[in-house]
Write an enzyme that holds these catalytic residues in place. Sequence first.
Site, PDB file in Angstrom:
ATOM      1  N   ASN A 107     -30.501 -34.679   1.378  1.00 27.20           N
ATOM      2  CA  ASN A 107     -30.889 -33.789   0.285  1.00 27.20           C
ATOM      3  C   ASN A 107     -29.899 -32.635   0.226  1.00 27.20           C
ATOM      4  O   ASN A 107     -29.331 -32.237   1.247  1.00 27.20           O
ATOM      5  CB  ASN A 107     -32.302 -33.220   0.510  1.00 27.20           C
ATOM      6  CG  ASN A 107     -32.729 -32.280  -0.615  1.00 27.20           C
ATOM      7  OD1 ASN A 107     -32.586 -32.598  -1.789  1.00 27.20           O
ATOM      8  ND2 ASN A 107     -33.234 -31.107  -0.253  1.00 27.20           N
ATOM      9  N   HIS A 109     -29.672 -28.701  -0.728  1.00 21.14           N
ATOM     10  CA  HIS A 109     -30.535 -27.531  -0.949  1.00 21.14           C
ATOM     11  C   HIS A 109     -29.637 -26.323  -1.205  1.00 21.14           C
ATOM     12  O   HIS A 109     -28.691 -26.078  -0.440  1.00 21.14           O
ATOM     13  CB  HIS A 109     -31.429 -27.281   0.269  1.00 21.14           C
ATOM     14  CG  HIS A 109     -32.366 -26.138   0.094  1.00 21.14           C
ATOM     15  ND1 HIS A 109     -33.466 -26.207  -0.721  1.00 21.14           N
ATOM     16  CD2 HIS A 109     -32.329 -24.875   0.598  1.00 21.14           C
ATOM     17  CE1 HIS A 109     -34.097 -25.024  -0.686  1.00 21.14           C
ATOM     18  NE2 HIS A 109     -33.417 -24.205   0.101  1.00 21.14           N
ATOM     19  N   SER A 136     -26.561 -26.383   1.378  1.00 21.97           N
ATOM     20  CA  SER A 136     -26.634 -27.191   2.604  1.00 21.97           C
ATOM     21  C   SER A 136     -26.999 -28.630   2.251  1.00 21.97           C
ATOM     22  O   SER A 136     -27.820 -28.861   1.351  1.00 21.97           O
ATOM     23  CB  SER A 136     -27.733 -26.644   3.532  1.00 21.97           C
ATOM     24  OG  SER A 136     -27.558 -25.256   3.779  1.00 21.97           O
ATOM     25  N   ASP A 145     -37.099 -29.094   3.569  1.00 22.45           N
ATOM     26  CA  ASP A 145     -35.770 -28.457   3.734  1.00 22.45           C
ATOM     27  C   ASP A 145     -35.493 -28.125   5.203  1.00 22.45           C
ATOM     28  O   ASP A 145     -35.026 -27.022   5.529  1.00 22.45           O
ATOM     29  CB  ASP A 145     -35.727 -27.167   2.892  1.00 22.45           C
ATOM     30  CG  ASP A 145     -35.934 -27.472   1.419  1.00 22.45           C
ATOM     31  OD1 ASP A 145     -36.526 -26.616   0.734  1.00 22.45           O
ATOM     32  OD2 ASP A 145     -35.516 -28.562   0.966  1.00 22.45           O
TER      33      ASP A 145
HETATM   34  C1  GRF Z   1     -28.803 -27.908  -8.155  1.00 29.43           C
HETATM   35  O1  GRF Z   1     -28.634 -26.531  -8.279  1.00 29.43           O
HETATM   36  C2  GRF Z   1     -29.227 -28.241  -6.739  1.00 29.43           C
HETATM   37  O2  GRF Z   1     -28.987 -27.183  -5.860  1.00 29.43           O
HETATM   38  C3  GRF Z   1     -30.682 -28.476  -6.826  1.00 29.43           C
HETATM   39  O3  GRF Z   1     -30.876 -29.041  -8.124  1.00 29.43           O
HETATM   40  C4  GRF Z   1     -29.973 -28.369  -9.021  1.00 29.43           C
HETATM   41  C5  GRF Z   1     -29.585 -29.260 -10.174  1.00 29.43           C
HETATM   42  O4  GRF Z   1     -28.817 -30.308  -9.685  1.00 29.43           O
HETATM   43  N1  GRF Z   1     -31.114 -29.360  -5.769  1.00 29.43           N
HETATM   44  P1  GRF Z   1     -28.214 -31.460 -10.660  1.00 29.43           P
HETATM   45  O5  GRF Z   1     -27.311 -30.810 -11.668  1.00 29.43           O
HETATM   46  O6  GRF Z   1     -29.397 -32.142 -11.349  1.00 29.43           O
HETATM   47  O7  GRF Z   1     -27.460 -32.349  -9.716  1.00 29.43           O
END
Ligand code: GRF
Length: 191
Positions: A107, A109, A136, A145
Site C-alpha cells: 500500500n 500511504h 511510504s 497503515d
Molecule cells: C494519493 O494521494 C495516495 O497517497 C493515496 O491516494 C491518492 C490518490 O492516488 N493513497 P491515485 O491518483 O488514485 O493513484
Amino acid sequence: MTLRVAILISGGGSNMVKLVESMSGDHPARPCLVLSNIAGAGGLDKADALGVETATVAHKNFATREAFEEALHARLEQSRPDIICLAGFMRILTAGFVSKWEGRMLNIHPSLLPKYQGLNTHQRAIDAGDSLHGCSIHEVTALLDDGPIWGQATVRVQKEDTAEVLANRVLVQEHKLYPEVLRKFAAAQQG
Ligand code: GRF
C-alpha cells in the site's frame, strides 16, 4: 517466472498508471488486473487504454464489509495475482481479508509512517509545523497503515503550503517511489 500484479484503485489511478508503465522489459512482473471498488472510477478507463484487464467490485452493492471482501477475494483469485498493490484504494480491509494475502500486498500511504496513520495526513503535517513530510510504501497487515515499510520519499513543507499543494508535491514522489519499490518487492518474491 513473471509475477502477476493486481492493482486496486478507488479513483483517478495516477499511481496505478505509473506502476503499469513501469512493468516492462526485464521487470520481473506484469499487471494482470486493475480493480476498483467504485464503479466508473477514472482509473478504469486509464487501465483500459493501457491494455490491462479491469474489474469493478463496488462495495456499496454489498450489505456487509465481509460480503464485499468475499466478492473482492473471489474476483482477485480469478486473476491469480502473485502481488496486490493498493494504489489510492480507499477501503479499510479486515484482518480476515488481509490474512489471505499477507506478505504479498503493498500500500502507498501519503505520510512518513509511522507518523500520521489514517486520513488527512497533509493537513496534519502542516498543523504540526513539520518541515519534512512524504509518502511510504508498506506491506499491508491487519493493523491500518502499519506493516513493514519498503520505501519512503520525503518532501519539504513550505510555509505557505495548503494541504492540496503539499499533496500534489507528495504525489510526484509517490509516482517515483511506488514503481521502484514494486520492482524490489517483486524481485524479493522471486527469490
Ligand atoms: C494519493 O494521494 C495516495 O497517497 C493515496 O491516494 C491518492 C490518490 O492516488 N493513497 P491515485 O491518483 O488514485 O493513484
